[in-house]
Design a protein around this motif. Structure first.
Motif, PDB file in Angstrom:
ATOM      1  N   ILE A 105      -7.287  -5.645  -1.956  1.00 31.75           N
ATOM      2  CA  ILE A 105      -5.958  -5.467  -2.550  1.00 31.75           C
ATOM      3  C   ILE A 105      -5.118  -6.736  -2.398  1.00 31.75           C
ATOM      4  O   ILE A 105      -4.213  -7.002  -3.184  1.00 31.75           O
ATOM      5  CB  ILE A 105      -5.235  -4.215  -1.981  1.00 31.75           C
ATOM      6  N   GLY A 106      -5.485  -7.557  -1.396  1.00 31.71           N
ATOM      7  CA  GLY A 106      -4.759  -8.811  -1.160  1.00 31.71           C
ATOM      8  C   GLY A 106      -5.248  -9.967  -2.005  1.00 31.71           C
ATOM      9  O   GLY A 106      -4.658 -11.051  -1.998  1.00 31.71           O
ATOM     10  N   MET A 107      -6.345  -9.758  -2.731  1.00 29.54           N
ATOM     11  CA  MET A 107      -6.906 -10.833  -3.560  1.00 29.54           C
ATOM     12  C   MET A 107      -6.262 -10.840  -4.938  1.00 29.54           C
ATOM     13  O   MET A 107      -5.991  -9.788  -5.504  1.00 29.54           O
ATOM     14  CB  MET A 107      -8.428 -10.638  -3.738  1.00 29.54           C
ATOM     15  N   MET A 135     -18.126   3.169  -2.915  1.00 23.08           N
ATOM     16  CA  MET A 135     -17.810   2.189  -3.956  1.00 23.08           C
ATOM     17  C   MET A 135     -16.705   2.731  -4.863  1.00 23.08           C
ATOM     18  O   MET A 135     -15.739   2.034  -5.181  1.00 23.08           O
ATOM     19  CB  MET A 135     -19.075   1.893  -4.768  1.00 23.08           C
ATOM     20  N   LYS A 136     -16.860   4.001  -5.278  1.00 28.12           N
ATOM     21  CA  LYS A 136     -15.866   4.620  -6.159  1.00 28.12           C
ATOM     22  C   LYS A 136     -14.496   4.713  -5.481  1.00 28.12           C
ATOM     23  O   LYS A 136     -13.464   4.534  -6.128  1.00 28.12           O
ATOM     24  CB  LYS A 136     -16.333   6.027  -6.581  1.00 28.12           C
ATOM     25  N   ALA A 137     -14.493   4.992  -4.185  1.00 27.22           N
ATOM     26  CA  ALA A 137     -13.223   5.076  -3.442  1.00 27.22           C
ATOM     27  C   ALA A 137     -12.498   3.734  -3.482  1.00 27.22           C
ATOM     28  O   ALA A 137     -11.288   3.676  -3.753  1.00 27.22           O
ATOM     29  CB  ALA A 137     -13.485   5.502  -2.000  1.00 27.22           C
ATOM     30  N   CYS A 142      -8.275   0.135  -5.383  1.00 27.73           N
ATOM     31  CA  CYS A 142      -7.921  -1.258  -5.701  1.00 27.73           C
ATOM     32  C   CYS A 142      -7.835  -1.528  -7.205  1.00 27.73           C
ATOM     33  O   CYS A 142      -7.543  -2.655  -7.602  1.00 27.73           O
ATOM     34  CB  CYS A 142      -8.945  -2.214  -5.099  1.00 27.73           C
ATOM     35  N   ASP A 143      -8.118  -0.500  -8.015  1.00 32.28           N
ATOM     36  CA  ASP A 143      -8.137  -0.660  -9.469  1.00 32.28           C
ATOM     37  C   ASP A 143      -9.033  -1.836  -9.854  1.00 32.28           C
ATOM     38  O   ASP A 143      -8.641  -2.762 -10.555  1.00 32.28           O
ATOM     39  CB  ASP A 143      -6.716  -0.861 -10.013  1.00 32.28           C
ATOM     40  N   VAL A 144     -10.261  -1.795  -9.333  1.00 34.52           N
ATOM     41  CA  VAL A 144     -11.233  -2.868  -9.554  1.00 34.52           C
ATOM     42  C   VAL A 144     -12.541  -2.239 -10.003  1.00 34.52           C
ATOM     43  O   VAL A 144     -12.816  -1.077  -9.703  1.00 34.52           O
ATOM     44  CB  VAL A 144     -11.437  -3.696  -8.253  1.00 34.52           C
TER      45      VAL A 144
END
Length: 230
Positions: A105-107, A135-137, A142-144
């Protein structure tokens, strides 16, 4: 069954999403069970991920099983700019998942690499949650979109075919996972047989998308079919 395949002159490659052990330990375990397999005959997610990391100059934060860490020995892990997720088993604690979440989230452009996306797998004491659930979590939080290394990724099957030195139309995948094994191989242009053992469940036979080229009751039956075609 593996011996019969090799004795017939056919090439063999094990495509595994095993991420709880190095290939060396994985092969040692198989050899102890009587399987004549070498490390070169195993295509696994961790080495494929290392290749990707080096190619793109990525420095991973690892959330993987302790026994897999040696596969990443030559990779620079200082000041991470991506997260690599494997089947970490007991290491999937809230604290560890939260640490991976905070890094992502910081990236500015979060990079999440997942060593497979299986939902569950089977062990002697029953079904276990697999890396895909975690992975899904992280994807959701992170909306990634994760990049999957391992089955069912096309690139993973392509690297196995490259190891074998055969085109996809000359290869057959035998597996118990309707999506990762059968679906992944078929997307790559291979044929695929579904065994009714391991994690197979009767509902798989009505899968809305993936239709195996044939169902077999076990590996021995799959080998019979393949050898009859020669």
């Amino acid at each position: 069954s593996l011996h019969r395949i090799k004795a017939s002159g056919l090439k063999l490659q094990l495509c595994t999403n095993e991420t709880q052990a190095t290939r060396e330990n994985f092969v040692r375990k198989l050899r102890a069970m009587g399987f004549d397999i070498s490390v070169a005959e195993v295509t696994a997610p961790a080495p494929a991920a290392c290749h990707l990391l080096k190619e793109r100059g990525l420095r991973p934060h690892l959330l993987v099983h302790d026994d897999l860490v040696p596969e990443f020995a030559e990779i620079n892990k200082t000041n991470p700019n991506c997260v690599v997720l494997g089947d970490a088993a007991e290491n999937f604690t809230y604290a560890n998942l939260n640490e991976a979440f905070r890094l992502l989230i910081g990236m500015e452009k979060p990079v999440l690499i997942s060593l497979g996306k299986g939902r569950y797998y089977k062990e002697t004491d029953g079904l276990k949650l697999d890396v895909g659930a975690y992975m899904k979590a992280l994807e959701y939080a992170c909306d990634v979109q994760a990049e999957v290394v391992g089955k069912p990724a096309k690139r993973f099957f392509e690297s196995a075919l490259a190891e074998l030195g055969v085109p996809p139309e000359q290869a057959i995948m035998i597996g118990d996972d309707i999506v990762s094994d059968v679906g992944g191989a078929q997307q790559c242009g291979m044929r695929a047989l579904q065994v009714r053992t391991g994690k197979f469940r009767p509902a798989d036979e009505n899968h809305p998308v993936v239709k195996p080229d044939a169902y077999v009751n076990n590996l021995a039956e799959a080998v019979d079919i393949i050898l009859q075609q020669l």
